[in-house]
Structures are given as structure tokens and as C-alpha cells.
Design a protein around this motif. Structure first.
Motif, PDB file in Angstrom:
ATOM      1  N   MET A   1      43.457  13.137   4.964  1.00 25.61           N
ATOM      2  CA  MET A   1      44.352  12.067   4.495  1.00 25.61           C
ATOM      3  C   MET A   1      43.632  10.730   4.566  1.00 25.61           C
ATOM      4  N   LYS A   2      43.650  10.033   3.482  1.00 23.41           N
ATOM      5  CA  LYS A   2      43.080   8.693   3.494  1.00 23.41           C
ATOM      6  C   LYS A   2      44.188   7.707   3.862  1.00 23.41           C
ATOM      7  N   ILE A   3      43.963   6.994   4.953  1.00 19.59           N
ATOM      8  CA  ILE A   3      44.982   6.028   5.377  1.00 19.59           C
ATOM      9  C   ILE A   3      44.705   4.697   4.678  1.00 19.59           C
ATOM     10  N   VAL A   4      45.604   4.344   3.795  1.00 14.03           N
ATOM     11  CA  VAL A   4      45.461   3.096   3.056  1.00 14.03           C
ATOM     12  C   VAL A   4      46.168   1.974   3.802  1.00 14.03           C
ATOM     13  N   SER A   5      47.326   2.334   4.373  1.00 13.90           N
ATOM     14  CA  SER A   5      48.068   1.343   5.134  1.00 13.90           C
ATOM     15  C   SER A   5      48.902   2.035   6.197  1.00 13.90           C
ATOM     16  N   ALA A   6      49.111   1.339   7.269  1.00 12.98           N
ATOM     17  CA  ALA A   6      49.981   1.846   8.329  1.00 12.98           C
ATOM     18  C   ALA A   6      50.624   0.644   8.991  1.00 12.98           C
ATOM     19  N   ARG A   7      51.937   0.675   9.062  1.00 12.15           N
ATOM     20  CA  ARG A   7      52.603  -0.459   9.693  1.00 12.15           C
ATOM     21  C   ARG A   7      53.761   0.018  10.541  1.00 12.15           C
ATOM     22  N   PHE A   8      54.002  -0.757  11.609  1.00  6.84           N
ATOM     23  CA  PHE A   8      55.164  -0.506  12.438  1.00  6.84           C
ATOM     24  C   PHE A   8      56.392  -0.932  11.638  1.00  6.84           C
ATOM     25  N   ASP A   9      57.374  -0.054  11.544  1.00 10.60           N
ATOM     26  CA  ASP A   9      58.578  -0.420  10.812  1.00 10.60           C
ATOM     27  C   ASP A   9      59.685  -0.859  11.759  1.00 10.60           C
ATOM     28  N   ARG A  10      60.024  -0.016  12.725  1.00  6.49           N
ATOM     29  CA  ARG A  10      61.091  -0.392  13.657  1.00  6.49           C
ATOM     30  C   ARG A  10      61.166   0.511  14.886  1.00  6.49           C
ATOM     31  N   SER A  11      61.784  -0.039  15.913  1.00  2.95           N
ATOM     32  CA  SER A  11      62.155   0.718  17.107  1.00  2.95           C
ATOM     33  C   SER A  11      63.631   1.007  17.024  1.00  2.95           C
ATOM     34  N   VAL A  12      63.991   2.222  17.328  1.00  5.03           N
ATOM     35  CA  VAL A  12      65.371   2.629  17.175  1.00  5.03           C
ATOM     36  C   VAL A  12      65.904   3.136  18.522  1.00  5.03           C
ATOM     37  N   PHE A  13      67.016   2.596  18.944  1.00  5.45           N
ATOM     38  CA  PHE A  13      67.620   3.033  20.210  1.00  5.45           C
ATOM     39  C   PHE A  13      68.830   3.921  19.973  1.00  5.45           C
ATOM     40  N   ARG A  14      69.318   3.921  18.749  1.00  7.00           N
ATOM     41  CA  ARG A  14      70.415   4.817  18.373  1.00  7.00           C
ATOM     42  C   ARG A  14      69.983   5.523  17.096  1.00  7.00           C
ATOM     43  N   ALA A  15      70.199   6.830  17.054  1.00  9.31           N
ATOM     44  CA  ALA A  15      69.717   7.623  15.924  1.00  9.31           C
ATOM     45  C   ALA A  15      70.187   7.058  14.580  1.00  9.31           C
ATOM     46  N   GLU A  16      71.385   6.475  14.570  1.00 12.97           N
ATOM     47  CA  GLU A  16      71.924   6.007  13.282  1.00 12.97           C
ATOM     48  C   GLU A  16      71.224   4.755  12.756  1.00 12.97           C
ATOM     49  N   ASP A  17      70.350   4.162  13.555  1.00 11.08           N
ATOM     50  CA  ASP A  17      69.597   3.001  13.081  1.00 11.08           C
ATOM     51  C   ASP A  17      68.278   3.396  12.410  1.00 11.08           C
ATOM     52  N   GLU A  18      68.107   4.663  12.164  1.00 12.69           N
ATOM     53  CA  GLU A  18      66.903   5.175  11.497  1.00 12.69           C
ATOM     54  C   GLU A  18      66.664   4.463  10.159  1.00 12.69           C
ATOM     55  N   PRO A  19      65.418   4.348   9.742  1.00  8.13           N
ATOM     56  CA  PRO A  19      65.152   3.747   8.428  1.00  8.13           C
ATOM     57  C   PRO A  19      65.573   4.680   7.291  1.00  8.13           C
ATOM     58  N   LYS A  20      65.925   4.091   6.175  1.00  6.28           N
ATOM     59  CA  LYS A  20      66.420   4.896   5.056  1.00  6.28           C
ATOM     60  C   LYS A  20      65.390   5.052   3.934  1.00  6.28           C
ATOM     61  N   ASP A  21      64.300   4.270   4.013  1.00  8.47           N
ATOM     62  CA  ASP A  21      63.286   4.360   2.956  1.00  8.47           C
ATOM     63  C   ASP A  21      62.830   5.801   2.776  1.00  8.47           C
ATOM     64  N   PRO A  22      62.533   6.188   1.553  1.00 11.14           N
ATOM     65  CA  PRO A  22      62.221   7.589   1.286  1.00 11.14           C
ATOM     66  C   PRO A  22      60.896   8.038   1.907  1.00 11.14           C
ATOM     67  N   GLY A  23      60.751   9.343   1.929  1.00  7.01           N
ATOM     68  CA  GLY A  23      59.494   9.910   2.407  1.00  7.01           C
ATOM     69  C   GLY A  23      59.719  10.862   3.556  1.00  7.01           C
ATOM     70  N   PRO A  24      58.840  11.857   3.661  1.00  7.00           N
ATOM     71  CA  PRO A  24      58.958  12.854   4.725  1.00  7.00           C
ATOM     72  C   PRO A  24      58.511  12.306   6.080  1.00  7.00           C
ATOM     73  N   ASP A  25      58.878  13.033   7.117  1.00 11.21           N
ATOM     74  CA  ASP A  25      58.549  12.646   8.492  1.00 11.21           C
ATOM     75  C   ASP A  25      57.556  13.609   9.135  1.00 11.21           C
ATOM     76  N   VAL A  26      56.688  13.036   9.940  1.00 15.16           N
ATOM     77  CA  VAL A  26      55.933  13.821  10.918  1.00 15.16           C
ATOM     78  C   VAL A  26      56.367  13.288  12.281  1.00 15.16           C
ATOM     79  N   VAL A  27      56.887  14.171  13.132  1.00 10.50           N
ATOM     80  CA  VAL A  27      57.408  13.723  14.427  1.00 10.50           C
ATOM     81  C   VAL A  27      56.426  14.053  15.552  1.00 10.50           C
ATOM     82  N   PHE A  28      56.383  13.188  16.543  1.00 11.03           N
ATOM     83  CA  PHE A  28      55.502  13.370  17.701  1.00 11.03           C
ATOM     84  C   PHE A  28      56.346  13.548  18.950  1.00 11.03           C
ATOM     85  N   LEU A  29      56.118  14.671  19.610  1.00  9.87           N
ATOM     86  CA  LEU A  29      56.940  15.050  20.744  1.00  9.87           C
ATOM     87  C   LEU A  29      56.084  15.405  21.937  1.00  9.87           C
TER      88      LEU A  29
END
Ligand code: GTP
Ligand code: MG
Length: 199
Positions: free
Chosen positions: A1-29
Motif C-alpha cells: 500500500m502506498k500511503i499518500v496521506s494519513a491524518r488523525f480524524d477524531r477521538s471517540v468516547f461513545r460509539a455513536e460519535d463514529e465518523p460517517k465518511d465512507p470507506g472500509p475499516d481496519v481495526v487494531f485490537l
């Protein structure tokens, strides 16, 4: 994967504050302090993007990073940190599950981190089991491998393989060990799921 850009979008303390912008997720656990934020920085080749800390239990929010304006890296709060009040712990463990459930359709990949120096805990096993039922086969990263010698690494990988299965990858955020391999798997998971032209 070529990383063209990476930016912090937000910190979320409640699940419902998740961002709505499209795109798939990769989660880190992974357990608190295992090195999730450090590995994210390494994968994105950006030293200070994800906040890291010597103090376990620091990241109590879910942090969303927008990569290539096309997909998400989700740095979930670490689990299994005992030194916080039970109520706080329940809140954030509830949020881990809340976010995973809410973003179920988006989640195409995940990285489950375990510390190379310790055998996977009961919590790691139950997380793995939970993810299995959830339908996610995460990349298992045996991180902080730089702290072990060659023999120790092989031993650690074997222990993780036994406990969690999968094909564990020896990794280090400090040296970059395993990063290419992790990306190769994430590339596969993301393929066809983002709309940027990737080659
Ligand atoms: P929480 O957000 O509290 O759940 O922790 P985290 O999983 O995000 O861990 P973080 O990335 O903040 O790293 C915790 C500590 O481990 C920091 O002091 C890091 O510098 C260190 N660390 C992380 N990854 C590695 C690694 O691969 N090798 C070494 N030697 N240290 C690491
Ligand atoms: Mg963190």
C-alpha cells in the motif's frame, strides 16, 4: 500500500460519535500497552500521528485515522488493564464492542496484537474467539519482538500460534520487523474495497 496521506480524524468516547465518511475499516485490537498506537505509526510511516504512552490504559477512546482519504485505521482502546475502576473499564470495553458492531459492514480487516514476551492471556483468547464469531479473521501481530533474540522469537511465535491459531507475524514497531508482511495481508483485505486507484 502506498500511503499518500494519513491524518488523525477524531477521538471517540461513545460509539455513536463514529465518523460517517465512507470507506472500509481496519481495526487494531489488543491489551492495553501492547503497542497498538506504535504499530499504527509504523504502518503509516508517521512517527507522532497516534499518541503512544508508557502508561498502560492511556488510550480510552477509539481513535480514527483516515488513510489516503479512502479507508480508516481504528485504534481501539486497550483491554485488560486492571488498574482502573470496574465502571470505567466496562464503559470502554463496551465501547470496543459497540464500535465493532456499529461498523460491522465496514470492517474488512483487523490486527490483533500480542506481546512477544508474554503468552497470550485469557482475554486475548476470548477476543480471538469473539472475533471469530463476529466473522473477522485478524492478522495476529506478535509485537515488541525486538526485545527477544532469534530463539525467543521463534518460541514466542509458536506459543501464539498454539493459543490463537492463524499465522502469527513477528513484528516490531521499533525496528519495522513484520511491517511489510502485515501490509501485504491488509492490502488483500482492502483490495477492491476502496475507490482510490491503487497499483
Ligand atoms: P494503549 O493505548 O494504552 O492501549 O497502549 P498501546 O497498545 O497503544 O501501546 P503504545 O503504542 O502506546 O505502546 C506502549 C509502550 O510500548 C510505549 O512505551 C512504546 O514505546 C512501547 N512499544 C510499542 N511497540 C513497541 C515495539 O515494537 N518495541 C518496543 N521495544 N517497544 C514498543
Ligand atoms: Mg494506544
Amino acid at each position: 500500500m502506498k500511503i499518500v496521506s494519513a491524518r488523525f480524524d477524531r477521538s471517540v468516547f461513545r460509539a455513536e460519535d463514529e465518523p460517517k465518511d465512507p470507506g472500509p475499516d481496519v481495526v487494531f485490537l489488543g491489551r492495553s500497552n501492547v503497542g497498538k498506537s506504535s504499530l499504527i505509526n509504523r504502518l503509516l510511516s508517521s512517527r507522532g500521528l497516534a499518541r503512544t504512552s508508557n502508561t498502560p490504559g492511556r488510550t480510552q477512546s477509539a481513535n480514527f485515522y483516515r488513510v489516503n482519504e479512502a479507508f480508516w485505521f481504528v485504534d481501539l482502546p486497550g483491554y485488560g488493564f486492571a488498574k482502573v475502576p470496574v465502571t470505567v473499564r466496562r464503559t470502554w470495553e463496551g465501547m470496543i464492542e459497540g464500535i465493532l458492531q456499529r461498523r460491522r459492514e465496514r470492517i474488512v480487516g483487523g490486527v490483533l496484537l500480542v506481546d512477544a514476551r508474554h503468552a497470550p492471556s485469557e482475554l486475548d483468547r476470548s477476543m480471538r474467539e469473539w472475533l471469530r464469531e463476529f466473522g473477522l479473521d485478524p492478522v495476529i501481530a506478535v509485537t515488541k519482538a525486538d526485545k527477544l533474540s532469534g530463539n525467543g522469537r521463534a518460541e514466542a511465535r509458536r506459543a501464539v500460534l498454539e493459543a490463537l491459531g492463524g499465522e502469527p507475524i513477528l513484528a516490531s514497531a521499533a525496528t519495522g520487523l513484520g511491517v511489510k508482511e502485515i501490509w501485504a495481508r491488509l492490502d488483500l483485505a482492502l483490495r477492491g474495497r476502496t475507490w482510490t486507484s491503487e497499483s
